[in-house]
Scaffold this active site. Structure first.
Site, PDB file in Angstrom:
ATOM      1  N   SER A 258       0.853  -1.189   0.000  1.00 43.28           N
ATOM      2  CA  SER A 258       0.000   0.000   0.000  1.00 43.28           C
ATOM      3  C   SER A 258       0.885   1.232   0.000  1.00 43.28           C
ATOM      4  O   SER A 258       2.108   1.135   0.065  1.00 43.28           O
ATOM      5  CB  SER A 258      -0.892   0.002   1.235  1.00 43.28           C
ATOM      6  OG  SER A 258      -0.100   0.293   2.374  1.00 43.28           O
ATOM      7  N   LYS A 259       0.238   2.365  -0.044  1.00 44.52           N
ATOM      8  CA  LYS A 259       0.920   3.669  -0.032  1.00 44.52           C
ATOM      9  C   LYS A 259       1.978   3.751   1.073  1.00 44.52           C
ATOM     10  O   LYS A 259       3.005   4.397   0.910  1.00 44.52           O
ATOM     11  CB  LYS A 259      -0.118   4.770   0.212  1.00 44.52           C
ATOM     12  CG  LYS A 259      -0.813   5.200  -1.029  1.00 44.52           C
ATOM     13  CD  LYS A 259      -0.314   6.570  -1.407  1.00 44.52           C
ATOM     14  CE  LYS A 259      -0.231   6.807  -2.861  1.00 44.52           C
ATOM     15  NZ  LYS A 259       0.926   6.899  -3.546  1.00 44.52           N
ATOM     16  N   ARG A 260       1.657   3.125   2.199  1.00 47.70           N
ATOM     17  CA  ARG A 260       2.564   3.126   3.332  1.00 47.70           C
ATOM     18  C   ARG A 260       3.980   2.706   2.942  1.00 47.70           C
ATOM     19  O   ARG A 260       4.954   3.143   3.512  1.00 47.70           O
ATOM     20  CB  ARG A 260       2.055   2.105   4.356  1.00 47.70           C
ATOM     21  CG  ARG A 260       1.655   2.635   5.683  1.00 47.70           C
ATOM     22  CD  ARG A 260       1.068   1.544   6.572  1.00 47.70           C
ATOM     23  NE  ARG A 260       0.504   0.389   5.890  1.00 47.70           N
ATOM     24  CZ  ARG A 260       1.055  -0.819   5.911  1.00 47.70           C
ATOM     25  NH1 ARG A 260       2.162  -1.035   6.558  1.00 47.70           N
ATOM     26  NH2 ARG A 260       0.475  -1.836   5.276  1.00 47.70           N
ATOM     27  N   GLY A 262       5.435   3.183   0.110  1.00 44.32           N
ATOM     28  CA  GLY A 262       6.061   4.057  -0.890  1.00 44.32           C
ATOM     29  C   GLY A 262       5.154   4.163  -2.095  1.00 44.32           C
ATOM     30  O   GLY A 262       3.952   3.918  -1.985  1.00 44.32           O
TER      31      GLY A 262
END
Ligand code: GLU
Length: 504
Positions: A258-260, A262
């Site tokens: 996920s975005k977490r 990167g």
């Protein structure tokens, strides 16, 4: 059997790694079998739909460079390929399920459904009941009464009648035989909403059937939907396609990518300077292994090797470092001309040739192209090139004097070494190639009992402005004897104190 598969994105977000992996595996599978790969836009969720996501989809795939055989933009024998253009069909097929007794009209208000859901949730949290979702209230409304209420204009949805007390079985090409108790399937899901729009389940199944999709390769998050899709196929009297739910993609921490972790959007990778070839090569390995000891594959090589047997059950781990490694590899494999063409816009933006945005003249273009061997092995991203090559197009600032000093040498010794280096500068700049430059300077160092590294360090800093620079001999040749000598003289004057002290 004619192999047909599809990528069926919902245009409710930007294209990301997971979606492209699904598309790529479908593409490779179809190619490997001489089949057809289809793009279908599943735009039934009109509240989250946005045209910009459709544009992003087309942009992404035209940049990545792999194409579908049938799709909204190119047509095909099973079109239209946009679900919002097929709404009449879904109503027709929902009607067929009602007539077959496999679906029913539901007249419950949104408020009632929400209340039931909440009550069941509360009961569940107290351990009083295992039931969730809708309570099948309208399932017992007699068919004739339901039809009369619909004819009288009463608002309604259409729900699938999940057969109770049974299990649903299907085979997954990767996960094997799967069996779900029907009680555990989403309780009588809505197929047609009160506004007449289909839900994902109805549109997806009807289209896969009508488009003669033989294989559904999709993300594992869709696995819980598959039993109810299989029930629908059986209710229609159709043969379900073969299913293959692709391995999950995780971050290095073992959590779903996920975005977490990167960047996950393809646009972001593109902006960072990743090459499409590198992304494709890396994404193709997310959950599949092809050959021992081989990392680099073109799209055609992948298509020739892909098979469902090569998929891994274990989740794939997305490793940004490995992707960077691929990028560096693909930059390295380019010819001087191709690499220069790729890097040139970055150099223009960075003002390498004059003010930012100014294109190079012919001479500068020639130097830039000839400089590619100097940086090919030294960059991971195109954006790193201008900084590494600036000294070829403008005099580098003079660094602090100590920067010129070889190990254990002081200013006096450094000046001596640079004077010796000056004596070799012209011949080095005129040498035919690295080998002859190196041979001559080595011989000179030996004759004069100098360490080669000590001799070259001050010369390198004088010419390139830095202790860590692209190769010195190539730099001298590109600058030519005059410019090279002028830089050495400038450095000598500076070190000898002729220039005002300190870095500029
Ligand atoms: N529209 C679904 C998605 O957004 C398709 C899932 C499937 O492949 O069946 O991924």
């Amino acid at each position: 059997m004619q192999i047909r598969d599809r990528y069926a994105p919902s245009p409710t977000g930007l294209q990301h790694i997971g979606g492209v992996r699904t598309a790529l595996f479908n593409y490779l599978f179809a190619r490997s079998k001489g089949g057809s790969f289809i793009l279908r836009l599943e735009d039934t969720d009109r509240t989250r739909f946005d045209q910009s996501f459709v544009r992003n989809l087309y942009d992404t795939f035209s940049w990545l460079g792999f194409r579908w055989d049938e799709g909204p933009d190119i047509g095909g024998r099973a079109g239209p390929y946009v679900q919002s253009e097929r709404f009449a069909l879904y109503r027709e097929y929902a009607q067929k399920l009602i007539e077959a007794g496999a679906a029913y009209y539901c007249f419950c208000s949104a408020e009632r459904i929400e209340r039931v859901r909440r009550e069941r949730e509360e009961a569940g949290s107290k351990g009083l009941s295992r039931e969730t979702g809708y309570d099948r209230f309208c399932r017992s409304v007699p068919a004739a009464e339901a039809s009369a209420r619909v004819a009288a204009g009463e608002a309604h949805t259409v729900r699938l009648k999940i057969p109770l007390g049974e299990s649903t079985r299907f085979h997954d090409e990767l996960l094997g035989d799967i069996e779900w108790k029907n009680e555990d399937i989403n309780s009588d899901p809505v197929l047609l909403k009160s506004d007449g729009f289909p839900t994902y389940h109805l549109a997806n199944v009807v289209d896969d059937h009508l488009m003669e999709i033989s294989h559904v390769l999709r993300a594992q998050e869709w696995l819980p939907s598959t039993p109810l899709h299989v029930i629908m196929y059986h209710s229609f009297g159709w043969e379900p396609p073969a299913y293959c739910h692709l391995p999950m993609v995780m971050g290095l921490d073992g959590k779903k990518l996920s975005k977490r972790h990167g960047a996950t959007g393809i646009d972001e990778f593109r902006r960072q300077g990743f090459l499409p070839e590198a992304l494709i090569n890396y994404i193709a390995l997310l959950g599949a292994s092809y050959e021992e000891g081989k990392d680099i594959y073109s799209l055609d090589e992948l298509a020739a090797r892909f098979s469902l047997e090569k998929l891994n059950k274990a989740p794939a781990v997305f490793d940004y470092r490995k992707l960077e490694w691929y990028n560096a590899c693909y930059l390295r494999r380019k010819s001087d001309e191709d690499l220069a063409a790729l890097l040139l816009p970055y150099a223009v933006d960075a003002g390498l040739f004059a003010a930012p945005g100014t294109a190079p003249d012919q001479g500068q273009t020639a130097v830039f192209t000839a400089a590619m061997p100097l940086i090919r092995e030294r960059i991971t991203f195109p954006g790193e090139a201008p900084g590494k090559l600036r000294y070829l197009f403008s005099e580098p600032p003079l660094p602090a004097k100590e920067e010129f000093f070889p190990k254990k040498a002081d200013l006096g010794r450094t000046l001596e070494l640079l004077r010796s280096g000056r004596a070799r500068t012209k011949s080095l700049a005129l040498a035919a190639d690295d080998e002859s430059a190196e041979a001559s300077v080595k011989a000179f160092a030996e004759q004069n009992a100098l360490k080669l590294g000590d001799l070259l360090m001050p010369l390198r800093v004088a010419v390139t402005g830095s202790r860590v620079s692209p190769p010195l001999f190539g730099s001298l040749r590109l600058l030519g004897p005059e410019k090279s000598l002028a830089r050495v003289d400038r450095a000598l004057a500076y070190l000898a104190g002729g220039e005002s002290a300190g870095p500029r």
